[in-house]
Design an enzyme around this catalytic site. Structure first.
Site, PDB file in Angstrom:
ATOM      1  N   LYS A 267      39.191  70.903 -29.973  1.00 22.92           N
ATOM      2  CA  LYS A 267      38.202  71.726 -30.499  1.00 22.92           C
ATOM      3  C   LYS A 267      38.611  73.283 -30.058  1.00 22.92           C
ATOM      4  O   LYS A 267      38.525  74.152 -30.868  1.00 22.92           O
ATOM      5  CB  LYS A 267      37.034  71.564 -29.450  1.00 22.92           C
ATOM      6  CG  LYS A 267      35.738  72.232 -29.665  1.00 22.92           C
ATOM      7  CD  LYS A 267      34.348  71.957 -28.730  1.00 22.92           C
ATOM      8  CE  LYS A 267      33.971  70.555 -29.307  1.00 22.92           C
ATOM      9  NZ  LYS A 267      33.103  69.865 -28.057  1.00 22.92           N
TER      10      LYS A 267
ATOM     11  N   ARG B 190      31.787  73.635 -23.526  1.00 23.21           N
ATOM     12  CA  ARG B 190      32.009  72.352 -24.087  1.00 23.21           C
ATOM     13  C   ARG B 190      33.238  71.599 -23.673  1.00 23.21           C
ATOM     14  O   ARG B 190      34.408  72.483 -23.462  1.00 23.21           O
ATOM     15  CB  ARG B 190      31.648  72.644 -25.576  1.00 23.21           C
ATOM     16  CG  ARG B 190      30.456  73.134 -25.964  1.00 23.21           C
ATOM     17  CD  ARG B 190      30.409  73.918 -27.389  1.00 23.21           C
ATOM     18  NE  ARG B 190      30.482  72.956 -28.402  1.00 23.21           N
ATOM     19  CZ  ARG B 190      30.863  73.230 -29.385  1.00 23.21           C
ATOM     20  NH1 ARG B 190      31.098  74.516 -29.725  1.00 23.21           N
ATOM     21  NH2 ARG B 190      30.314  72.379 -30.502  1.00 23.21           N
TER      22      ARG B 190
ATOM     23  N   GLY C   1      31.353  62.563 -28.260  1.00 19.79           N
ATOM     24  CA  GLY C   1      30.061  62.387 -27.344  1.00 19.79           C
ATOM     25  C   GLY C   1      30.549  61.595 -25.924  1.00 19.79           C
ATOM     26  O   GLY C   1      29.626  61.235 -25.126  1.00 19.79           O
TER      27      GLY C   1
ATOM     28  N   MET D 201      32.327  63.078 -23.530  1.00 16.58           N
ATOM     29  CA  MET D 201      32.388  63.980 -22.236  1.00 16.58           C
ATOM     30  C   MET D 201      31.239  64.994 -22.365  1.00 16.58           C
ATOM     31  O   MET D 201      30.326  64.799 -23.278  1.00 16.58           O
ATOM     32  CB  MET D 201      33.734  64.636 -21.982  1.00 16.58           C
ATOM     33  CG  MET D 201      34.741  63.747 -21.960  1.00 16.58           C
ATOM     34  SD  MET D 201      36.381  64.431 -21.628  1.00 16.58           S
ATOM     35  CE  MET D 201      36.740  64.930 -23.368  1.00 16.58           C
TER      36      MET D 201
ATOM     37  N   ARG E 258      37.170  69.809 -37.417  1.00 11.04           N
ATOM     38  CA  ARG E 258      38.248  68.951 -37.097  1.00 11.04           C
ATOM     39  C   ARG E 258      38.626  68.178 -38.382  1.00 11.04           C
ATOM     40  O   ARG E 258      37.530  68.050 -39.149  1.00 11.04           O
ATOM     41  CB  ARG E 258      38.043  68.276 -35.760  1.00 11.04           C
ATOM     42  CG  ARG E 258      37.079  67.147 -35.998  1.00 11.04           C
ATOM     43  CD  ARG E 258      36.453  66.490 -34.750  1.00 11.04           C
ATOM     44  NE  ARG E 258      35.192  65.780 -35.138  1.00 11.04           N
ATOM     45  CZ  ARG E 258      34.321  65.059 -34.285  1.00 11.04           C
ATOM     46  NH1 ARG E 258      34.715  65.342 -32.841  1.00 11.04           N
ATOM     47  NH2 ARG E 258      33.442  64.824 -34.607  1.00 11.04           N
TER      48      ARG E 258
ATOM     49  N   HIS F 103      25.161  59.685 -33.948  1.00 12.17           N
ATOM     50  CA  HIS F 103      26.044  58.897 -33.001  1.00 12.17           C
ATOM     51  C   HIS F 103      26.403  57.524 -33.473  1.00 12.17           C
ATOM     52  O   HIS F 103      27.757  57.263 -33.461  1.00 12.17           O
ATOM     53  CB  HIS F 103      25.510  59.062 -31.744  1.00 12.17           C
ATOM     54  CG  HIS F 103      26.355  58.389 -30.698  1.00 12.17           C
ATOM     55  ND1 HIS F 103      26.250  57.018 -30.290  1.00 12.17           N
ATOM     56  CD2 HIS F 103      27.491  58.763 -29.831  1.00 12.17           C
ATOM     57  CE1 HIS F 103      27.239  56.553 -29.244  1.00 12.17           C
ATOM     58  NE2 HIS F 103      27.827  57.650 -29.081  1.00 12.17           N
TER      59      HIS F 103
ATOM     60  N   ARG G   9      62.852  26.145 -40.723  1.00 13.97           N
ATOM     61  CA  ARG G   9      63.239  25.971 -39.355  1.00 13.97           C
ATOM     62  C   ARG G   9      63.148  24.365 -38.845  1.00 13.97           C
ATOM     63  O   ARG G   9      61.987  23.491 -39.111  1.00 13.97           O
ATOM     64  CB  ARG G   9      62.262  26.741 -38.450  1.00 13.97           C
ATOM     65  CG  ARG G   9      62.641  26.140 -36.800  1.00 13.97           C
ATOM     66  CD  ARG G   9      61.747  27.082 -35.696  1.00 13.97           C
ATOM     67  NE  ARG G   9      60.370  26.291 -35.975  1.00 13.97           N
ATOM     68  CZ  ARG G   9      59.481  26.799 -35.230  1.00 13.97           C
ATOM     69  NH1 ARG G   9      59.984  27.809 -34.508  1.00 13.97           N
ATOM     70  NH2 ARG G   9      58.340  26.463 -35.161  1.00 13.97           N
TER      71      ARG G   9
ATOM     72  N   SER H  16      67.066  35.101 -36.559  1.00 10.11           N
ATOM     73  CA  SER H  16      65.646  35.471 -36.564  1.00 10.11           C
ATOM     74  C   SER H  16      65.091  35.701 -35.429  1.00 10.11           C
ATOM     75  O   SER H  16      64.963  34.634 -34.604  1.00 10.11           O
ATOM     76  CB  SER H  16      64.858  34.506 -37.609  1.00 10.11           C
ATOM     77  OG  SER H  16      63.646  35.047 -37.924  1.00 10.11           O
TER      78      SER H  16
ATOM     79  N   ASP I 129      58.268  33.163 -28.460  1.00  7.26           N
ATOM     80  CA  ASP I 129      59.244  32.547 -27.378  1.00  7.26           C
ATOM     81  C   ASP I 129      59.632  33.608 -26.627  1.00  7.26           C
ATOM     82  O   ASP I 129      60.024  33.427 -25.079  1.00  7.26           O
ATOM     83  CB  ASP I 129      59.965  31.277 -27.889  1.00  7.26           C
ATOM     84  CG  ASP I 129      59.216  29.951 -27.888  1.00  7.26           C
ATOM     85  OD1 ASP I 129      58.750  29.728 -26.776  1.00  7.26           O
ATOM     86  OD2 ASP I 129      59.185  29.474 -28.880  1.00  7.26           O
TER      87      ASP I 129
ATOM     88  N   CYS J 201      60.228  36.577 -36.791  1.00  3.94           N
ATOM     89  CA  CYS J 201      59.386  35.784 -37.444  1.00  3.94           C
ATOM     90  C   CYS J 201      58.435  35.379 -36.095  1.00  3.94           C
ATOM     91  O   CYS J 201      57.263  34.483 -36.551  1.00  3.94           O
ATOM     92  CB  CYS J 201      59.953  34.383 -38.002  1.00  3.94           C
ATOM     93  SG  CYS J 201      60.833  33.395 -36.615  1.00  3.94           S
TER      94      CYS J 201
ATOM     95  N   TYR K  32      64.186  42.447 -41.952  1.00  4.72           N
ATOM     96  CA  TYR K  32      62.980  41.966 -42.400  1.00  4.72           C
ATOM     97  C   TYR K  32      61.846  41.607 -41.240  1.00  4.72           C
ATOM     98  O   TYR K  32      62.565  41.093 -40.165  1.00  4.72           O
ATOM     99  CB  TYR K  32      63.065  40.972 -43.563  1.00  4.72           C
ATOM    100  CG  TYR K  32      63.403  39.719 -42.936  1.00  4.72           C
ATOM    101  CD1 TYR K  32      62.371  38.694 -42.775  1.00  4.72           C
ATOM    102  CD2 TYR K  32      64.760  39.201 -43.206  1.00  4.72           C
ATOM    103  CE1 TYR K  32      62.984  37.565 -42.267  1.00  4.72           C
ATOM    104  CE2 TYR K  32      65.339  37.898 -42.529  1.00  4.72           C
ATOM    105  CZ  TYR K  32      64.430  37.359 -41.968  1.00  4.72           C
ATOM    106  OH  TYR K  32      64.663  36.271 -41.734  1.00  4.72           O
TER     107      TYR K  32
HETATM  108  C1  PEP Z   1      58.448  32.222 -31.842  1.00  5.96           C
HETATM  109  O1  PEP Z   1      58.822  31.739 -30.864  1.00  5.96           O
HETATM  110  O2  PEP Z   1      58.521  33.590 -32.133  1.00  5.96           O
HETATM  111  C2  PEP Z   1      58.406  31.540 -33.105  1.00  5.96           C
HETATM  112  C3  PEP Z   1      58.320  32.147 -34.330  1.00  5.96           C
HETATM  113  O3  PEP Z   1      58.475  30.199 -33.076  1.00  5.96           O
HETATM  114  P1  PEP Z   1      57.113  29.359 -32.620  1.00  5.96           P
HETATM  115  O4  PEP Z   1      55.933  30.430 -32.547  1.00  5.96           O
HETATM  116  O5  PEP Z   1      56.812  28.470 -33.518  1.00  5.96           O
HETATM  117  O6  PEP Z   1      57.425  28.801 -31.180  1.00  5.96           O
HETATM  118 MG    MG Z   2      59.402  29.813 -31.002  1.00  7.88          MG
END
Ligand code: PEP
Ligand code: MG
Length: 934
Positions: A37, A106, A115, A117, A353, A471, A662, A810, A815, A878, A898
């Site tokens: 502000k 203010r 709103g 504070m 703002r 609000h 996998r 990957s 885990d 993954c 990726y």
């Molecule tokens: C992981 O462990 O990130 C994974 C992709 O395998 P899962 O979740 O199947 O154990």
């Molecule tokens: Mg896993």
């Protein structure tokens, strides 16, 4: 966590340290110090807009106060100095008997916390100055109105008097005058307001044993302290937790000469947006209330005028306002919101703002500003987020179902989306039911900041009063909650827990607490029943079920749904800018095909265990129970045929793109019956002398044999491949045969074999050697890259050795998080995460957003060591984190190639991958500039 870095300790601050800046001395870039502000008021002052004079006390002073409980040394002297400047600028004196100066105090933190504070208006009015104020404005009623408002606000905010006590006094004042309890305050004359002020003062004394100070300087310091302390109010904490705003920032305090919207019919106050914050449509938008002050407009207590109606009653102020709004949008290159006051025909700008907006509006505005040449592509990407995109992918009401049911009421479509839930009438009830897993819609006459926990808990918000800037509307948009507000035909009785339809076809219908209702925040409709929900139009577009209404180069085309066109355009830009690729976690051809439609470039994880469930489970059982090589071979052969078909489907859906298969990961007991259930079944049969098939007893013996106390750390992943003969070989063979079949059909299969849960390079060597042998056996010309999941700390630490035998890594961050923290993801989230989040052990679940310092450090180590061995090592992610915006930025930075996520998250990941590239480049440029100037 959003935060800044200046944390001087109380001892480091020198007495001469600057704690106050006049508006003329600040600028927009000083939000760390002056709050949003203060910084924007300074910017408007620099732009020459009509801002009342004032100054800002810095966030640094607030942090000092919050740490030490004292105002920093020198602050009082600086207050006196800047007050003197303000007095000179206005020609009035705080506490002056003739021409008293009144100021507002203010709050204003770096990040807007609407709103949350406190604000105190009319500081400076007291017994000694009230007559001078009446004379100055020639209006006695006005002077007493200011005074009673001060006693009320100061009493509530600084001294802690419950707001209802003042409400009761106000109703009594009206009744004494012979007015209805809900008559407008403007019906009270000067005498009535004088009496009311005295009643308020009495109430303050009764509740607190103190008086609102009669010395205006004391009022001022009391108000500054109260604003500082409001940083630590409960609702402010709740808001910051939700918005990930650091607790350490503190708030600035702006002190500004009061201008008055409550000086009669040619005065008033309003709020405006330079574009529609709900849809993003161009054109100024706002609400105005005559004879009003401060929060009156946004509280929704009285019905407001539109900006057009304002223009009809005060064309000159309206024209000036529109001019300033255009100027601000051109200056900030973004949607701005403003607060303004008209004092006897003179317009004053009180705040601006960059405005909050819905997800749909964010995309539309970014694309429109890009079209208008006001921002470039990178900036357009920076203006939207994956979370907003995810919101647009939520389902909405089925048009045919909604058309078949008549809404019981209509209100203002304040925050789009479709929400179905049980009606609840107070915040605590909402929070309680939501915690128990119910979907609730919070129904209130109007909301105030105390309703925040309920609004967070609810899927939608419905109010009886207030417009698009109330609000309820502003907060719901910020939270991404569906909201319909200002439903005037509903009589909402919060105590009784009912909403009664007062007018229209459904007149007399009553919604009771707990009834299921549906609200449509896009149309403003309220239904007293459950309306079926359908996919969002954007999802339909991704699915290819809505024609692409945009030009070949991505520009919007007239007639297109502007939000879909905007999303398509920004995604195309993101794809061009991204360095990270996006793949999908998909186990079925249908999921794979969807992922491809949503823009995935391949499958980053096909979990093969999902292919072993349902009617195939008995075959797996037979494999586990096999006692001879022949029995095992029979079971494996049956699975082989099924797996071949599975893989052929996946390879076909992703033809030409990588499919990462996998090999089996979970412990085998997951495919067997539950130990307790089976034991009980057999024990009961034995006890009741019923026959038990020998097969069941063998099964029980196997279940006992495979049972593990801690299966997630047991016989799973590559360990299965090494100890269950033929299992991994069967899977690789199925994949190889599927590749061969696809090739024979003219396809272009690209397969990756991924070995899970490797901890030691020897495990990988063995599994890999077997995979290569099988591939060659099927067809020596077949190639598939063979890689490994990095999901154990030891794998990350020994990545250099592992990379010798892996063509890709990957990260299984699920885990990896589980094993790094030593927490079972299935148990921890329900068991102790709420307490951990509450106590600040972590700000977000490490299973939702990657823990950059711990798990992230292992990721960086593995990337570095893996690439040191094999520079062309392909590296993906993954785990679930692959679809999380904040984590995606981390992976970009860590040099991953990726991310792979569920098909529905693919567009979000694409957008964030592009944003990650843009934001990282900007940060690097910023750092380079910083180092140049050091
Ligand atoms: C992981 O462990 O990130 C994974 C992709 O395998 P899962 O979740 O199947 O154990
Ligand atoms: Mg896993």
């Amino acid at each position: 966590m959003r935060q800044i870095e200046t944390h001087p300790s109380p001892h480091q601050i020198e007495p001469a340290h600057r704690y106050i800046y006049d508006f003329a001395d600040g600028r927009a870039s000083m939000a760390d110090l002056l709050g949003g502000k203060g910084a924007n008021l300074a910017e408007m002052t620099r732009l020459g807009l009509p801002v009342p004079p004032g100054f800002t006390v810095t966030t640094e002073a607030c942090r000092y106060y919050l740490r030490s409980g004292r105002l920093p040394a020198g602050l009082n002297a600086q207050l006196a100095e800047h007050l003197a400047t303000l007095e000179d600028a206005t020609g009035r004196r705080l506490g002056g008997l003739d021409e008293p100066l009144l100021v507002s105090v203010r709050s204003g933190a770096k990040f807007s916390m609407p709103g949350m504070m406190d604000t105190i208006l009319n500081i400076g009015v007291c017994d000694a100055t009230v007559d001078g104020l009446a004379k100055l404005y020639g209006d006695e009623r006005f002077a007493w109105d200011c005074y009673r408002r001060l006693v009320q606000m100061y009493g509530k905010t600084v001294l802690g008097v419950p707001a209802e006590r003042f409400e009761q006094d106000l109703i009594r004042a009206k009744v004494r005058k012979g007015l209805a309890a809900n008559a407008p305050d403007t019906d009270l004359d000067a005498d009535a307001l004088r009496a009311l002020t005295r009643h308020y003062q009495q109430t303050v004394r009764e509740c607190t044993g103190q008086d609102v100070p009669q010395n205006p300087r004391e009022q001022l310091t009391g108000a500054v302290r109260a604003v500082f302390e409001s940083w630590n109010g409960e609702r402010a904490h709740v808001y910051r937790r939700r918005e990930h705003i650091s607790e350490d920032l503190g708030t600035a305090v702006t002190v500004m000469a009061m201008v008055f919207g409550n000086l009669g019919a040619d005065s008033g106050t309003g709020v405006g947006f330079t574009r529609d914050p709900a849809t993003g449509a161009p054109g100024a938008y706002g609400d105005y209330l005559t004879e009003a002050e401060g929060e009156d407009v946004v509280s929704g207590v009285r019905n407001t005028l539109t900006l057009e109606q304002f223009g009809a009653i005060d064309p000159a102020s309206h024209a000036a306002l529109r001019g300033h709004m255009t100027r601000l949008e051109e200056h900030y290159h973004d949607l701005c919101d403003v607060e303004f006051t008209v004092e006897r025909g003179k317009l004053w700008m009180l705040q601006t703002r960059v405005g909050k907006r819905t997800a749909a509006a964010a995309f539309r505005i970014a694309a429109d500003l890009l079209d208008e040449g006001r921002i470039d592509e990178d900036e357009a990407l920076a203006r939207v987020s994956g979370d907003q995109l995810a919101q647009l992918m939520f389902p909405c009401f089925a048009p045919t179902a909604a058309a078949a049911v008549t809404p019981v009421a209509f209100g203002v479509a304040a925050s789009p989306g479709a929400a179905v839930g049980r009606a609840v009438f107070d915040s605590a009830d909402a929070a309680e039911r939501a915690a128990a897993g119910e979907h609730v819609i919070l129904v209130r006459r109007e909301t105030n900041p105390d309703d925040l926990p309920g609004m967070i808990a609810a899927v939608g918000v419905l109010t009886g009063r207030g417009g698009k800037t109330s609000h309820a509307a502003v907060v719901a948009r910020g939270l991404g909650r569906t909201c319909v507000c200002g439903v005037e035909s509903l009589e909402i009785d919060e105590h009784a827990g009912t909403a009664t339809v007062a007018r229209g076809q459904a007149a007399g219908a009553v919604i009771h607490r707990g009834d299921v209702i549906s609200i449509d925040g896009t149309e403003g409709a309220v239904y007293a029943s459950e309306i079926p929900v359908v996919p969002s139009p954007l999802v339909e577009y991704f699915e290819g079920r809505q024609t692409e209404k945009q030009g070949p180069s991505g520009q919007s085309v007239r007639g297109a749904d502007p939000v879909i066109a905007a999303v398509a355009r920004l995604l195309a830009i993101a794809d061009r800018r991204a360095r990270l690729g996006v793949r999908a976690n998909a186990d079925t051809p249908a999921d794979a095909a969807r992922a491809r439609r949503f823009g995935a470039h391949g499958i980053g994880l096909a979990r093969t265990e999902h292919m072993f469930l349902g009617e195939r489970r008995p075959i797996v059982e037979r494999l586990i129970l096999a006692e001879t090589p022949q029995e095992r071979a029979r079971a494996l052969n049956q699975l082989l045929a099924l797996q071949r078909a599975d893989f052929t489907g996946l390879l076909a859906a992703m033809d030409g793109l990588p499919v990462t298969v996998r090999l089996l990961d979970p412990p085998l007991h997951e495919f067997l019956p539950d130990l307790t259930e089976l034991s009980v079944e057999i024990a009961v049969a034995d006890a009741t002398h019923r026959p038990v098939e020998p097969e069941r007893r063998r099964l029980l013996a196997a279940v006992r044999r495979w049972h593990e106390e801690n299966p997630m750390l047991g016989l799973r992943g590559v360990r299965l491949g090494l100890v269950v003969p033929g299992l991994y070989a069967m899977q690789v063979r199925a994949l190889a045969e599927a590749m061969a079949a696809r090739r024979a059909d003219g396809g272009a299969p690209v397969a990756h074999v991924m070995i899970p849960l490797v901890a030691e390079v020897r495990e990988l060597e063995l599994a890999r050697a077997e995979a290569i042998r099988v591939l060659r056996e099927v067809d020596p010309r077949l190639t598939a890259s063979i890689g490994v999941m990095i999901e154990l700390p030891r794998a990350a630490l020994t990545a250099g050795a592992i990379a010798k035998h892996a063509e890709f890594f990957s990260f299984g961050t699920n885990d990896l998080t589980q094993t790094t923290w030593g927490m079972s993801r299935d148990d921890a989230e329900g068991a102790f995460f709420p307490a951990y989040l509450e106590q600040g052990v972590f700000a977000a679940s490490p299973f939702g957003t990657v823990d950059a310092e711990g798990v992230g450090a292992l990721v960086r180590i593995a990337v570095e060591r893996g690439r040191a061995t094999r520079p062309d090592l392909e590296i993906g992610v993954c785990g679930e984190h692959g679809g999380d915006p904040e984590s995606i930025h981390f992976f970009h930075d860590a040099g991953v190639d990726y991310v792979s996520c569920s098909p529905f998250r693919v567009p979000v990941a694409r957008l964030e991958a592009g944003r990650a590239a843009v934001l990282a480049e900007r940060a690097a440029q910023g750092a380079a500039v910083g180092s140049d100037t050091r």
